[in-house]
Design an enzyme around this catalytic site. Structure first.
Site, PDB file in Angstrom:
ATOM      1  N   PHE A   1     -28.766  13.891 -30.057  1.00 33.28           N
ATOM      2  CA  PHE A   1     -28.124  13.280 -31.223  1.00 33.28           C
ATOM      3  C   PHE A   1     -28.109  14.219 -32.442  1.00 33.28           C
ATOM      4  O   PHE A   1     -27.053  14.514 -33.014  1.00 33.28           O
ATOM      5  CB  PHE A   1     -28.862  11.957 -31.474  1.00 33.28           C
ATOM      6  CG  PHE A   1     -28.891  11.432 -32.864  1.00 33.28           C
ATOM      7  CD1 PHE A   1     -27.716  11.206 -33.569  1.00 33.28           C
ATOM      8  CD2 PHE A   1     -30.105  11.098 -33.456  1.00 33.28           C
ATOM      9  CE1 PHE A   1     -27.747  10.673 -34.847  1.00 33.28           C
ATOM     10  CE2 PHE A   1     -30.146  10.564 -34.724  1.00 33.28           C
ATOM     11  CZ  PHE A   1     -28.971  10.360 -35.435  1.00 33.28           C
ATOM     12  N   ILE A   2     -29.267  14.754 -32.803  1.00 42.34           N
ATOM     13  CA  ILE A   2     -29.317  15.569 -34.021  1.00 42.34           C
ATOM     14  C   ILE A   2     -28.747  16.964 -33.759  1.00 42.34           C
ATOM     15  O   ILE A   2     -27.967  17.491 -34.550  1.00 42.34           O
ATOM     16  CB  ILE A   2     -30.755  15.642 -34.586  1.00 42.34           C
ATOM     17  CG1 ILE A   2     -31.259  14.230 -34.913  1.00 42.34           C
ATOM     18  CG2 ILE A   2     -30.792  16.534 -35.836  1.00 42.34           C
ATOM     19  CD1 ILE A   2     -32.687  14.149 -35.412  1.00 42.34           C
TER      20      ILE A   2
ATOM     21  N   TYR B   1     -47.243  12.217 -29.886  1.00 45.13           N
ATOM     22  CA  TYR B   1     -45.975  12.763 -30.379  1.00 45.13           C
ATOM     23  C   TYR B   1     -46.173  13.418 -31.748  1.00 45.13           C
ATOM     24  O   TYR B   1     -45.709  14.540 -31.997  1.00 45.13           O
ATOM     25  CB  TYR B   1     -44.928  11.645 -30.492  1.00 45.13           C
ATOM     26  CG  TYR B   1     -43.654  12.069 -31.178  1.00 45.13           C
ATOM     27  CD1 TYR B   1     -42.699  12.824 -30.502  1.00 45.13           C
ATOM     28  CD2 TYR B   1     -43.404  11.735 -32.509  1.00 45.13           C
ATOM     29  CE1 TYR B   1     -41.529  13.236 -31.139  1.00 45.13           C
ATOM     30  CE2 TYR B   1     -42.239  12.136 -33.152  1.00 45.13           C
ATOM     31  CZ  TYR B   1     -41.302  12.882 -32.458  1.00 45.13           C
ATOM     32  OH  TYR B   1     -40.153  13.294 -33.099  1.00 45.13           O
TER      33      TYR B   1
ATOM     34  N   ARG C   1     -46.606  -2.375 -31.858  1.00 44.85           N
ATOM     35  CA  ARG C   1     -46.596  -1.262 -30.911  1.00 44.85           C
ATOM     36  C   ARG C   1     -47.792  -0.342 -31.130  1.00 44.85           C
ATOM     37  O   ARG C   1     -48.095   0.005 -32.278  1.00 44.85           O
ATOM     38  CB  ARG C   1     -45.292  -0.495 -31.106  1.00 44.85           C
ATOM     39  CG  ARG C   1     -44.757   0.142 -29.890  1.00 44.85           C
ATOM     40  CD  ARG C   1     -43.373   0.702 -30.117  1.00 44.85           C
ATOM     41  NE  ARG C   1     -43.351   1.726 -31.157  1.00 44.85           N
ATOM     42  CZ  ARG C   1     -42.260   2.398 -31.507  1.00 44.85           C
ATOM     43  NH1 ARG C   1     -41.115   2.134 -30.922  1.00 44.85           N
ATOM     44  NH2 ARG C   1     -42.308   3.300 -32.443  1.00 44.85           N
TER      45      ARG C   1
ATOM     46  N   ARG D   1     -39.380   1.749 -43.198  1.00 44.83           N
ATOM     47  CA  ARG D   1     -39.080   3.143 -42.884  1.00 44.83           C
ATOM     48  C   ARG D   1     -38.084   3.709 -43.895  1.00 44.83           C
ATOM     49  O   ARG D   1     -37.257   2.979 -44.439  1.00 44.83           O
ATOM     50  CB  ARG D   1     -38.460   3.275 -41.484  1.00 44.83           C
ATOM     51  CG  ARG D   1     -39.372   2.883 -40.316  1.00 44.83           C
ATOM     52  CD  ARG D   1     -40.487   3.899 -40.122  1.00 44.83           C
ATOM     53  NE  ARG D   1     -41.296   3.625 -38.954  1.00 44.83           N
ATOM     54  CZ  ARG D   1     -42.390   2.872 -38.968  1.00 44.83           C
ATOM     55  NH1 ARG D   1     -42.802   2.291 -40.077  1.00 44.83           N
ATOM     56  NH2 ARG D   1     -43.097   2.719 -37.858  1.00 44.83           N
TER      57      ARG D   1
ATOM     58  N   SER E   1     -41.615  16.286 -38.070  1.00 36.08           N
ATOM     59  CA  SER E   1     -41.547  14.816 -38.094  1.00 36.08           C
ATOM     60  C   SER E   1     -42.445  14.195 -39.156  1.00 36.08           C
ATOM     61  O   SER E   1     -43.584  14.628 -39.368  1.00 36.08           O
ATOM     62  CB  SER E   1     -41.940  14.272 -36.729  1.00 36.08           C
ATOM     63  OG  SER E   1     -42.093  12.866 -36.783  1.00 36.08           O
TER      64      SER E   1
ATOM     65  N   GLY F   1     -30.935  14.501 -23.779  1.00 40.80           N
ATOM     66  CA  GLY F   1     -29.573  14.786 -24.241  1.00 40.80           C
ATOM     67  C   GLY F   1     -28.562  14.308 -23.210  1.00 40.80           C
ATOM     68  O   GLY F   1     -28.907  14.047 -22.055  1.00 40.80           O
TER      69      GLY F   1
HETATM   70  C1  UD1 Z   1     -41.253   8.036 -35.320  1.00 43.31           C
HETATM   71  C2  UD1 Z   1     -41.258   8.892 -36.592  1.00 43.31           C
HETATM   72  C3  UD1 Z   1     -39.922   9.539 -36.764  1.00 43.31           C
HETATM   73  C4  UD1 Z   1     -39.506  10.278 -35.513  1.00 43.31           C
HETATM   74  C5  UD1 Z   1     -39.501   9.302 -34.334  1.00 43.31           C
HETATM   75  C6  UD1 Z   1     -39.143  10.009 -33.025  1.00 43.31           C
HETATM   76  C7  UD1 Z   1     -42.760   7.747 -38.132  1.00 43.31           C
HETATM   77  C8  UD1 Z   1     -42.855   7.024 -39.406  1.00 43.31           C
HETATM   78  N1  UD1 Z   1     -41.518   8.069 -37.760  1.00 43.31           N
HETATM   79  O1  UD1 Z   1     -40.400   6.984 -35.533  1.00 43.31           O
HETATM   80  O2  UD1 Z   1     -39.947  10.452 -37.843  1.00 43.31           O
HETATM   81  O3  UD1 Z   1     -38.235  10.801 -35.652  1.00 43.31           O
HETATM   82  O4  UD1 Z   1     -40.799   8.759 -34.199  1.00 43.31           O
HETATM   83  O5  UD1 Z   1     -39.003   9.096 -32.002  1.00 43.31           O
HETATM   84  O6  UD1 Z   1     -43.739   8.048 -37.486  1.00 43.31           O
HETATM   85  N2  UD1 Z   1     -39.261  -1.254 -33.245  1.00 43.31           N
HETATM   86  C9  UD1 Z   1     -38.997  -2.602 -33.056  1.00 43.31           C
HETATM   87  N3  UD1 Z   1     -38.186  -2.950 -32.012  1.00 43.31           N
HETATM   88  C10 UD1 Z   1     -37.620  -2.043 -31.161  1.00 43.31           C
HETATM   89  C11 UD1 Z   1     -37.899  -0.666 -31.375  1.00 43.31           C
HETATM   90  C12 UD1 Z   1     -38.732  -0.305 -32.428  1.00 43.31           C
HETATM   91  O7  UD1 Z   1     -39.476  -3.467 -33.794  1.00 43.31           O
HETATM   92  O8  UD1 Z   1     -36.898  -2.457 -30.238  1.00 43.31           O
HETATM   93  C13 UD1 Z   1     -40.101  -0.877 -34.397  1.00 43.31           C
HETATM   94  C14 UD1 Z   1     -41.250   0.049 -34.062  1.00 43.31           C
HETATM   95  O9  UD1 Z   1     -42.373  -0.665 -33.617  1.00 43.31           O
HETATM   96  C15 UD1 Z   1     -41.460   0.739 -35.407  1.00 43.31           C
HETATM   97  C16 UD1 Z   1     -40.042   0.800 -36.008  1.00 43.31           C
HETATM   98  O10 UD1 Z   1     -39.283  -0.162 -35.302  1.00 43.31           O
HETATM   99  O11 UD1 Z   1     -42.284  -0.022 -36.243  1.00 43.31           O
HETATM  100  C17 UD1 Z   1     -39.400   2.150 -35.849  1.00 43.31           C
HETATM  101  O12 UD1 Z   1     -39.540   2.560 -34.496  1.00 43.31           O
HETATM  102  P1  UD1 Z   1     -38.776   3.846 -33.901  1.00 43.31           P
HETATM  103  O13 UD1 Z   1     -37.335   3.732 -34.167  1.00 43.31           O
HETATM  104  O14 UD1 Z   1     -39.231   4.015 -32.492  1.00 43.31           O
HETATM  105  O15 UD1 Z   1     -39.278   5.017 -34.801  1.00 43.31           O
HETATM  106  P2  UD1 Z   1     -40.761   5.462 -35.343  1.00 43.31           P
HETATM  107  O16 UD1 Z   1     -41.792   5.271 -34.301  1.00 43.31           O
HETATM  108  O17 UD1 Z   1     -40.961   4.899 -36.703  1.00 43.31           O
END
Ligand code: UD1
Length: 315
Positions: A12-13, A142, A271, A210, A118, A37
Site C-alpha cells: 500500500f505505502i 512488531y 487486543r 489514533r 513506526s 503486497g
Molecule cells: C500499529 C501502529 C502503526 C503501524 C501498524 C502496522 C501504533 C499506535 N500504531 O497500528 O503505526 O503502522 O501497527 O500494522 O502502535 N481494531 C479493531 N477492530 C479491527 C481491527 C483493529 O477494533 O477489526 C483496533 C485495534 O485493536 C487497535 C486499533 O483498531 O486498537 C488500530 O488497529 P490497527 O489498524 O491494527 O493498527 P495499530 O495496531 O494501532
C-alpha cells in the site's frame, strides 16, 4: 538505470510512493516478495522496473540497490497481532531484511535511505502527544522490530556516513490498503465492511484513539525527506502524522455518515499488545522538512471509501 528504489513496492505505502515518483518523471525500481503486497497494486506502475525478491536474501539486495541513489524502505511484515502470533517472521522481514538492505546499500554507494519507522516505538506511555525526545518503550514484537530498524539506520549514518532518515508513521490509511486480511489496518476493514452492510468489530470499548494519517500526507513527507539537506536530516528520526487523533467509536460514527451503514457494532475483547492512545507531535517534521499535512482525516476517509467503492473491494 533507476535513481530511486522503493522496497515493498507492491504494498500500500510503497506503491503510493512509487506512483508519486513516476508522476514526477523519476526513474524508479521496485522490489517486493508479495508476502503482503499484491500484484494488482502494480497496475499503473508500468513505468517502474520491478524485481520480485526477498530482501532477507543478500543477492536480492545487491541486485536491487545497484546504481540507485535514494531508497525508500517500506518493505515489512506489518501488524501488531501478526507479530504476537509469529515474532520470528516479523523479525526476519523487518530486521534481517533491513540489515541486508543497508549493508548492500552501503557497499553500492547509495546516498540516502528513507525508512518507514513506526509510531509503535512509543508504546503505551501516557504522555500525549508523542514526541521524538521520549524514550522508546515498544510493547509488541512488531514495535521492537521496527525500532531495531531505526537503530540500524542511525548506526549506518554514524558508522558509514550513509544518510538515513526515519519517519515514524502513525496509522496510515487510504487507497490501495488491503482490507482482506485478518491483520489489515482497522480503517481498511471498517470502510469495506460498513460499505457492504457488514458489522464491524471493535476490540475493546472503542475509546482507544489514533492519529490516523491519510496516505497522501505520508507520501509527501517521504518526498520531502528524500530532498532535505543532509545537515538537517541525516541520522534523524521524526514523526510523520497529522497531529490530531480520533477514537474508534467516533470513526464508526463518521463512517455511518459516509457509507449509510445503520447496523450495530460488535465490541470484542481488547487486543493483546494493543496500545490505548496515539497522537503525534509533528513539530520536528515541520521544522526539518517543512512538512505540513495536506489532507485531513475526514476528507481522507471520504476519498478512501470512494476508492474502495470504485474498485469494488471486499473486506
Ligand atoms: C500499529 C501502529 C502503526 C503501524 C501498524 C502496522 C501504533 C499506535 N500504531 O497500528 O503505526 O503502522 O501497527 O500494522 O502502535 N481494531 C479493531 N477492530 C479491527 C481491527 C483493529 O477494533 O477489526 C483496533 C485495534 O485493536 C487497535 C486499533 O483498531 O486498537 C488500530 O488497529 P490497527 O489498524 O491494527 O493498527 P495499530 O495496531 O494501532
Amino acid at each position: 538505470m533507476a535513481k530511486y528504489l522503493v522496497t515493498g513496492a507492491a504494498g500500500f505505502i510503497g506503491r503510493s510512493i512509487a506512483a508519486a515518483l513516476l508522476e514526477r518523471g523519476e526513474t524508479v525500481r521496485g522490489v517486493d516478495n508479495f508476502a503482503t503486497g499484491k500484484r494488482s497494486n502494480l497496475v499503473g506502475l508500468e513505468g517502474m522496473e520491478f524485481v520480485e525478491g526477498d530482501l532477507s536474501d543478500a543477492a536480492v539486495c545487491e541486485r536491487v540497490v545497484a546504481g540507485v541513489e535514494i531508497i525508500f524502505h517500506e518493505a515489512a511484515l506489518p501488524s501488531v497481532p501478526r507479530s504476537v502470533e509469529d515474532p520470528i517472521s516479523t523479525n526476519t522481514a523487518c530486521v534481517d531484511a533491513t540489515v541486508q538492505l543497508l549493508w548492500a546499500a552501503k557497499k553500492a554507494g547509495v546516498r540516502r535511505v528513507v525508512y518507514a519507522a513506526s509510531s509503535s516505538a512509543y508504546g503505551d506511555t501516557p504522555t500525549l502527544p508523542k514526541h521524538e525526545g521520549m524514550l522508546p518503550a515498544p510493547i509488541s514484537p512488531y514495535a521492537v522490530a521496527k525500532l531495531s530498524g531505526e537503530l540500524y539506520m542511525q548506526s549506518f549514518w554514524r558508522v558509514y556516513g550513509l544518510e538515513t532518515v526515519c519517519l515514524r508513521y502513525f496509522n496510515v490509511f487510504g487507497p490501495y490498503q488491503d482490507p482482506t486480511s485478518f491483520y489489515s489496518g482497522v480503517l481498511a476493514k471498517f470502510c469495506t465492511r460498513m460499505m457492504a452492510g457488514e458489522t464491524p468489530t471493535i476490540f475493546g470499548d472503542g475509546s482507544q484513539s489514533r492519529d490516523f494519517t491519510f496516505i497522501e500526507n505520508t507520501v509527501r513527507g517521504n518526498l520531502l525527506a528524500a530532498e532535505a539537506p543532509a545537515e538537517k536530516v541525516a541520522g534523524r528520526v521524526m514523526n510523520m502524522a497529522t497531529g490530531s487523533r480520533i477514537t474508534l467509536n467516533d470513526v464508526v460514527e463518521e463512517l455511518r455518515g459516509i457509507t449509510g451503514y445503520a447496523g450495530e457494532v460488535i465490541y470484542g475483547p481488547e487486543r493483546n499488545g494493543d496500545i490505548k492512545h496515539s497522537l503525534a507531535d509533528i513539530g520536528l517534521a515541520k521544522e526539518l522538512l517543512g512538512y505540513e499535512p495536506v489532507v485531513e482525516f475526514r476528507e481522507g476517509l471520504g476519498r478512501t471509501v470512494e476508492w474502495y467503492r470504485e474498485t469494488e473491494q471486499q473486506g
